[in-house]
Design a protein around this motif. Structure first.
Motif, short mmCIF file in Angstrom:
data_model
loop_
_atom_site.label_atom_id
_atom_site.label_comp_id
_atom_site.label_asym_id
_atom_site.label_seq_id
_atom_site.Cartn_x
_atom_site.Cartn_y
_atom_site.Cartn_z
N UNK A 117 0.83 -1.20 0.00
CA UNK A 117 0.00 0.00 0.00
C UNK A 117 0.87 1.26 0.00
N UNK A 118 1.86 1.26 0.88
CA UNK A 118 2.73 2.43 1.00
C UNK A 118 3.54 2.66 -0.27
N UNK A 119 4.07 1.60 -0.82
CA UNK A 119 4.90 1.73 -2.03
C UNK A 119 4.06 2.22 -3.20
N UNK A 120 2.88 1.62 -3.35
CA UNK A 120 2.01 2.03 -4.46
C UNK A 120 1.61 3.50 -4.30
N UNK A 121 1.33 3.91 -3.08
CA UNK A 121 0.96 5.31 -2.86
C UNK A 121 2.10 6.23 -3.24
N UNK A 122 3.29 5.80 -2.90
CA UNK A 122 4.49 6.58 -3.21
C UNK A 122 4.67 6.71 -4.72
N UNK A 123 4.53 5.59 -5.41
CA UNK A 123 4.69 5.61 -6.87
C UNK A 123 3.58 6.43 -7.52
N UNK A 124 2.38 6.31 -6.99
CA UNK A 124 1.26 7.07 -7.55
C UNK A 124 1.51 8.56 -7.43
N UNK A 125 2.05 8.97 -6.29
CA UNK A 125 2.38 10.38 -6.12
C UNK A 125 3.34 10.85 -7.20
N UNK A 126 4.29 10.01 -7.50
CA UNK A 126 5.30 10.41 -8.46
C UNK A 126 4.75 10.61 -9.87
N UNK A 127 3.68 9.91 -10.20
CA UNK A 127 3.14 10.07 -11.56
C UNK A 127 1.94 11.00 -11.63
N UNK A 128 1.48 11.44 -10.49
CA UNK A 128 0.24 12.22 -10.51
C UNK A 128 0.35 13.47 -11.38
N UNK A 129 1.48 14.14 -11.25
CA UNK A 129 1.69 15.34 -12.07
C UNK A 129 1.57 15.03 -13.55
N UNK A 130 2.22 13.93 -13.94
CA UNK A 130 2.21 13.55 -15.35
C UNK A 130 0.78 13.28 -15.83
N UNK A 131 -0.02 12.70 -14.97
CA UNK A 131 -1.38 12.37 -15.39
C UNK A 131 -2.17 13.61 -15.74
N UNK A 132 -1.98 14.66 -14.95
CA UNK A 132 -2.72 15.91 -15.23
C UNK A 132 -2.48 16.37 -16.66
N UNK A 133 -1.27 16.17 -17.12
CA UNK A 133 -0.92 16.59 -18.48
C UNK A 133 -1.47 15.64 -19.54
N UNK A 134 -1.30 14.34 -19.27
CA UNK A 134 -1.65 13.35 -20.30
C UNK A 134 -3.14 13.10 -20.39
N UNK A 135 -3.83 13.45 -19.33
CA UNK A 135 -5.25 13.12 -19.24
C UNK A 135 -6.03 13.60 -20.46
N UNK A 136 -5.65 14.79 -20.95
CA UNK A 136 -6.45 15.38 -22.03
C UNK A 136 -5.89 15.07 -23.41
N UNK A 137 -4.80 14.31 -23.42
CA UNK A 137 -4.24 13.90 -24.71
C UNK A 137 -4.69 12.50 -25.05
N UNK A 138 -4.82 11.69 -24.03
CA UNK A 138 -5.09 10.26 -24.25
C UNK A 138 -6.53 10.03 -24.72
N UNK A 139 -6.77 8.85 -25.27
CA UNK A 139 -8.13 8.52 -25.71
C UNK A 139 -9.05 8.32 -24.51
N UNK A 140 -10.32 8.44 -24.72
CA UNK A 140 -11.30 8.18 -23.65
C UNK A 140 -11.08 6.77 -23.10
#
Lengths: 225, 225
Positions: B152-175
């Motif tokens: 749980x802790x590791x996954x949360x840590x990794x998720x934090x690291x990609x969260x910024x990237x998701x904000x950017x990619x969210x509107x580029x990727x397909x539905x």
DNA sequence: GCATTTATTTGCGTATACATTAAAGAATGC
DNA sequence: GCATTCTTTAATGTATACGCAAATAAATGC
């Protein structure tokens, strides 16, 4: 040596290194509490670097800072061991797979091969300490070859958490002959570039280690190492 | 709210929370440097708790402390993304398997089911933000059900690291229609107690997400999010 | 005697001060 | 003008001081 110690390393870094060592060696026993000021005096520095070091070791899962109760060296239960081995199983298997995919040449695999040789010698000589050291090298190098820095860091962290337990179980468990056989097979798979085989065989290897270790811990009621 | 803030939380804890939030939101942009004293002033406290917080966030992979250069907010490259998704793939698949083995009853799976429903609604409404939030909840809850705190802790840590990237990619990727389908299948497997199916399906789900995201990042030359 | 309240102690959280040292800028020699 | 050395600046690493709250001990009431 002492140069490195005094010159290039900050007190915080020394504290991290020394406290870690003291925890792994058992000098700071699992389950014991220690005031920040005691530790500061022991290591000959002020509370500030001690606190910073403790914070880092806390996030590595080696200790816990509890206000007013001091720094608590975290014990490892058999449940913890299960959690940790589950993670090691997954991440090391991935590393084995990736290492096999990478297509390393012979001398890139020299360290890995060397660690296996050392384990064989150690078994021959029935030197369990030496075997454990070589075993650790094997797993560390395997993960390095896997080529994922984050996996490397996580595995190192988990390994630290179980190192204390190993010192205890090492002399209870059976001679790790089967273990060596596994290592050889994993190595073969990697050097021949068979990712699936490397992955699966390493996975089984770790699952067996987990079952064996947790079995021992529960049988002997060793519940806070 | 403010009570919790001022009373029960230490300044160090507030600093961790606030700095994390500022990093995830982009207020502290990736790749930028910040002096300890600046951050201290911004958050209205002294350098001491800021340093402690920074140390913690450093070990969570969100920033890096470089002497004399200030605290650097770590960017995430497409290579980082690959590393992170490799780890998420392994550990979440394990969690899915374990969740299926655990034999949870219907209302223990309510949150998971709820997150899927929310994602469906969000897709219907083409609300990507809402979808992302529900998606995060799904993965978080899945891992929780896996019953391994360290995972749980590791996954949360990794998720934090990609969260910024998701904000950017969210509107580029397909539905993410296929994604929702995957979630449903994984959920089915868990609720029907089919560990292998849960594991394998979730693994494929993550591998596809990884390929898609890294593909986008490389295609658009987004290399430090 | 026992419970409850009041002192007292003690360890932590945090601000602050300061020495150290790396980096930037100025000055000098060529 | 360029390289090199010397100054200066400034940010960190660490010691230290201190208020506060929690835990312990003492004292009071019943």
């Amino acid at each position: 040596m002492k140069d490195q110690d005094a010159k290039t390393l900050s007190n915080t870094q020394r504290a991290v290194r020394d406290l870690r060592q003291m925890i792994l060696s058992g000098e700071l026993a699992a389950g014991t509490d220690h005031l920040e000021s005691e530790l500061a005096e022991t290591l000959g520095m002020s509370r500030t670097p001690i606190r910073e070091a403790a914070l880092m070791l806390e996030s590595k899962g080696l200790l816990e800072m509890r206000p007013r109760k001091g720094v608590r060296i975290l014990p490892v239960s058999s449940d913890d061991m299960r959690e940790i081995y589950d993670i090691l199983t997954e991440l090391e298997s991935l590393a084995a797979q990736r290492a096999a995919e990478a297509g390393y040449c012979e001398d890139e695999l020299a360290v890995l091969a060397g660690s296996i040789a050392k384990m064989d010698q150690a078994i021959e000589a029935e030197d369990l300490e030496a075997w454990a050291e070589a075993d650790e090298l094997f797993h560390q190098e395997l993960v390095r070859l896997g080529g994922n820095k984050r996996v490397e860091a996580i595995v190192a962290m988990m390994s630290d958490q179980v190192r204390r337990a190993r010192a205890t179980t090492l002399f209870i468990r059976p001679l790790p002959v089967k273990s060596n056989e596994d290592h050889r097979v994993v190595f073969q798979a990697i050097s021949e570039g068979r990712p699936d085989a490397a992955r699966e065989r390493h996975r089984e290897h770790r699952l067996q280690a987990q079952a064996m270790l947790c079995g021992i811990l529960e049988k002997h009621r060793l519940n806070s190492l």
